[in-house]
Design an enzyme around this catalytic site. Sequence first.
Site, PDB file in Angstrom:
ATOM      1  N   THR A   1       0.808  -1.185  -0.008  1.00 40.68           N
ATOM      2  CA  THR A   1      -0.112  -0.049   0.064  1.00 40.68           C
ATOM      3  C   THR A   1       0.849   1.094   0.112  1.00 40.68           C
ATOM      4  O   THR A   1       2.158   1.185   0.179  1.00 40.68           O
ATOM      5  CB  THR A   1      -0.812  -0.080   1.320  1.00 40.68           C
ATOM      6  OG1 THR A   1      -0.103   0.284   2.458  1.00 40.68           O
ATOM      7  CG2 THR A   1      -1.652  -1.206   1.480  1.00 40.68           C
ATOM      8  N   ASP A   2       0.309   2.250  -0.373  1.00 38.27           N
ATOM      9  CA  ASP A   2       0.985   3.746   0.069  1.00 38.27           C
ATOM     10  C   ASP A   2       0.647   3.869   1.480  1.00 38.27           C
ATOM     11  O   ASP A   2       0.084   3.427   2.118  1.00 38.27           O
ATOM     12  CB  ASP A   2       0.478   4.588  -1.186  1.00 38.27           C
ATOM     13  CG  ASP A   2       1.469   5.978  -1.318  1.00 38.27           C
ATOM     14  OD1 ASP A   2       2.210   6.133  -0.579  1.00 38.27           O
ATOM     15  OD2 ASP A   2       1.106   6.596  -2.231  1.00 38.27           O
ATOM     16  N   TYR A   3       1.350   5.000   1.757  1.00 41.45           N
ATOM     17  CA  TYR A   3       1.351   5.466   3.189  1.00 41.45           C
ATOM     18  C   TYR A   3      -0.202   5.563   3.582  1.00 41.45           C
ATOM     19  O   TYR A   3      -0.832   6.055   3.061  1.00 41.45           O
ATOM     20  CB  TYR A   3       2.076   6.734   3.358  1.00 41.45           C
ATOM     21  CG  TYR A   3       2.713   7.297   4.663  1.00 41.45           C
ATOM     22  CD1 TYR A   3       4.060   7.098   4.924  1.00 41.45           C
ATOM     23  CD2 TYR A   3       1.931   7.632   5.329  1.00 41.45           C
ATOM     24  CE1 TYR A   3       4.541   7.664   5.886  1.00 41.45           C
ATOM     25  CE2 TYR A   3       2.314   8.078   6.766  1.00 41.45           C
ATOM     26  CZ  TYR A   3       3.530   8.311   7.095  1.00 41.45           C
ATOM     27  OH  TYR A   3       4.272   8.379   8.054  1.00 41.45           O
ATOM     28  N   THR A   4      -0.406   4.824   4.625  1.00 48.35           N
ATOM     29  CA  THR A   4      -1.583   4.597   5.328  1.00 48.35           C
ATOM     30  C   THR A   4      -2.907   4.418   4.476  1.00 48.35           C
ATOM     31  O   THR A   4      -3.803   5.004   4.787  1.00 48.35           O
ATOM     32  CB  THR A   4      -2.115   5.959   6.193  1.00 48.35           C
ATOM     33  OG1 THR A   4      -2.011   7.090   5.222  1.00 48.35           O
ATOM     34  CG2 THR A   4      -0.942   6.234   7.156  1.00 48.35           C
ATOM     35  N   GLY A   5      -2.508   3.958   3.245  1.00 51.87           N
ATOM     36  CA  GLY A   5      -3.403   3.592   2.313  1.00 51.87           C
ATOM     37  C   GLY A   5      -4.755   2.886   2.728  1.00 51.87           C
ATOM     38  O   GLY A   5      -5.863   3.085   2.322  1.00 51.87           O
TER      39      GLY A   5
END
Length: 769
Positions: free
Chosen positions: A285-289
């Site tokens: 995932t992207d950051y905190t996705g």
Amino acid sequence: MIYKKLSLSILLFAAGFLTASAQKSPQDMDRFIDVLMNKMTLEEKIGQLNLPVTGEITTGQAKSSDIAAKIKKGEVGGLFNLKGVEKIREVQKQAVENSRLGIPLLFGMDVIHGYETMFPIPLGLSCTWDMTAIEESARIAAVEASADGISWTFSPMVDISRDPRWGRVSEGSGEDPFLGAMIAEAMVRGYQGKNMERNDEIMACVKHFALYGAGEAGRDHNTVDMSRQRMFNDYMLPYEAAVEAGVGSVMASFNEVDGIPATANKWLMTDILRGQWGFNGFVVTDYTGISEMIDHGIGDLQTVSARAINAGVDMNMVSEGFVGTLKKSVQEGKVSMETLNTACRRILEAKYKLGLFDNPYKYCDPKRPARDIFTKAHRDAARRIAAESFVLLKNDSPDGNPNGNPLLPFNPKGNIAVIGPLANSRSNMPGTWSVAAVLDRCPSLVEGLKEMTAGKANIMYAKGSNLISDASYEERATMFGRSLNRDNRTDQQLLDEALNVARRADIIIAALGESSEMSGESSSRTDLNIPDVQQNLLKELLKTGKPVVLVLFTGRPLTLNWEQEHVPAILNVWFGGSEAAYAIGDALFGYVNPGGKLTMTFPKNVGQIPLYYAHKNTGRPLKDGKWFEKFRSNYLDVDNDPLYPFGYGLSYTTFSYSDIDLSHSSMNMNGSLTAAVEITNTGTWPGSEVVQLYIRDVVGSSTRPVKELKGFQKIFLEPGEMKIVRFKIAPEMLRYYNYDLQLVAEPGDFEVMIGTNSRDVKTAKFTLN
């Protein structure tokens, strides 16, 4: 120390398990991981899917850091944005020697356009149209990052964007999928090498899958909505090219696709990425996705975490939704053990392919940083590639005489005034997303030009203005240590000082535009003019009657109507990296002939956006050269044309193109033909030219763009030299996704266009039978 007592081929020496194979055959890898996973608890399998950020760890304190306890319990699969080989070695030691199974960690970082040796921002790199140079930049970045303990980079970013309001256009390769695919492949090759066996080859991560660059209103993280036909024809190709090049990992995008956030979108992550394209790496995932999907409105943390892993996401960055909820979801039957095992296996396979089971400290040689980071050879390459990325937008005679000598290049002698808020900033030179750069080590433009002209010219400096009149805006635009040290004098006082310097100069270099953090993530803009106080400064400098060169710093296309009309010379230098100051001097003084070509269209005003060359016709198209015509597709206040078209860029020399010579006027589905043009350097300077091939499908079962880039060649010609450039055209170049998403080439008429940019082309026609 345990590690020194045991062979590098011992797998889990702390627990005494199986040895890993140096050959990395698929069968050996499968057997190895089978044995390992049979030893793993449910919690340890979930732990491999967790990618937290460490925060700063002081050397010698890794054992007592907050993350150490999680590592010891097997709750961490990798860490990101920890810098320093000694720190990384200490943290890796916690995983390898103090956890039950000793599974090594991945260490990732945003190595976007260089590590400590910074290259131009990716948008600038794309304007080289030089795949060898682009691959070289990624290769050097991999050498430096790996020397400092990094095994994984969150790059390349290949999102197509046709909206320069979006700040992250600076991190991508522009508006065209064909060129973007070529660059994606080059970057993956540069980072990963042949097979990631060497300790200076690292794993790449293509991002952001998918469609992130098409956010509504040019606003970061915003909604994306489009037809699937447009997805595949205009946006998907660079991601697919990265997969075909063997990229090791893929990052999910923040936006939704077809109403489902990408991070929970099974159609994207499983049906397309794995089923259609055959991707066999892992998805992060992207950051905190994952936790962000709560705000998207599709469930609580347990629900969205389960949806993500069931969709095909394997690793969770930061939000800890997997380590916090997956055990419960497995127990409740919301996530199967098969799904969890598959995700865990993909992470372990990546570590195996990187050789971390053979040698967990493969990237932790403390002797390498001094030898391999920020070397003279790397900086020399950065200087050369930076100069290649610059785009000469205008170069007229300073007195406006159309038959006069162009202003650039000029001889570095006499008094040279360098004026502007970007003129004497070291920290802004590398550009956005230069997280590992030592900012104070990049010379400012003033410093670089003083060094280059020592004993020849007198460099005079004045700031002239602040970045922008609004102090709070400037603060937002100069974050992360990129301050321009706002001057508390009045605008008039700054201007008066600059004009005093300018009047004593023989030539003025106006260093204006954006600060580096006016582009990048969460740096969208609705006004794309050069900021207000800078525009006023430029106008006053021109009033002195001295020749003025606008050295334009920017991370995106800007609206430059007034500048194009009034400034004699404009050199777009983007943000050129560690050696940008010297590279700018090389271009201004004629040591290098700039040959960059735009990879994004420059609009005349924001109201034209999105504006891109590969647009489709309407049923009421405006005829070429016309404006205004009632009841046609046009505006009342501005024509439809861009200020600078895709592929545009001038040179200190000129090139002529012959008419196109087609080898045949038709071809069948099993044949091909050749399109040839003669290119002649008709000027007095040696220089490079990017010869661009466009094709139009005149009649299709679905509507087709007015032209599409299908090939290019970058050539170098001496004055008077002529070369014949040939393009082979085959049916596979004519394919597109039809209404049923079938990839087809349809019989019919086609136009071939070859030229120096997407607007100025020669045209020929052929038929596909």
